[in-house]
Design an enzyme around this catalytic site. Structure first.
Site, PDB file in Angstrom:
ATOM      1  N   CYS A  17       0.005 -26.933 -14.969  1.00 31.40           N
ATOM      2  CA  CYS A  17      -0.689 -27.862 -14.096  1.00 31.40           C
ATOM      3  C   CYS A  17      -0.223 -29.287 -14.383  1.00 31.40           C
ATOM      4  O   CYS A  17      -0.106 -29.640 -15.556  1.00 31.40           O
ATOM      5  CB  CYS A  17      -2.200 -27.735 -14.314  1.00 31.40           C
ATOM      6  SG  CYS A  17      -3.146 -28.109 -12.861  1.00 31.40           S
ATOM      7  N   PRO A  18       0.139 -30.058 -13.395  1.00 30.99           N
ATOM      8  CA  PRO A  18      -0.101 -29.864 -11.970  1.00 30.99           C
ATOM      9  C   PRO A  18       1.059 -29.205 -11.211  1.00 30.99           C
ATOM     10  O   PRO A  18       1.068 -29.215  -9.989  1.00 30.99           O
ATOM     11  CB  PRO A  18      -0.326 -31.278 -11.464  1.00 30.99           C
ATOM     12  CG  PRO A  18       0.637 -32.088 -12.277  1.00 30.99           C
ATOM     13  CD  PRO A  18       0.626 -31.437 -13.653  1.00 30.99           C
TER      14      PRO A  18
END
Length: 80
Positions: A17-18
């Site tokens: 993430c992201p």
């Protein structure tokens, strides 16, 4: 999932993430309205972040399904 045809899919299992979220955003931007796109991710944070973004962006989360070899496939339909 029967009858649903995925237009484009990205395997983002090597990304954290992201990264998987950015892949979904990229897919949605390049898709036509009504297209179904998918991102595969093994990142735990994505399980919360990706569905939340899809809802916020007013698209349709069709399914979250486990993937052989680990991870989750997030399947989304572009609505606008």
């Amino acid at each position: 999932m029967e009858g649903i045809k995925i237009t484009k899919e990205v395997d983002a299992r090597g990304s954290f993430c992201p990264g998987p979220l950015m892949e979904m955003i990229r897919l949605i931007r390049s898709a036509q309205v009504g297209d179904v796109v998918a991102v595969i991710s093994a990142d735990e944070g994505t399980k919360k972040d990706l569905p939340a973004w899809i809802k916020k962006a007013k698209h349709e989360l069709i399914a979250e399904e486990p993937v052989e070899g680990g991870g989750t496939r997030f399947i989304c339909r572009k609505l606008h």
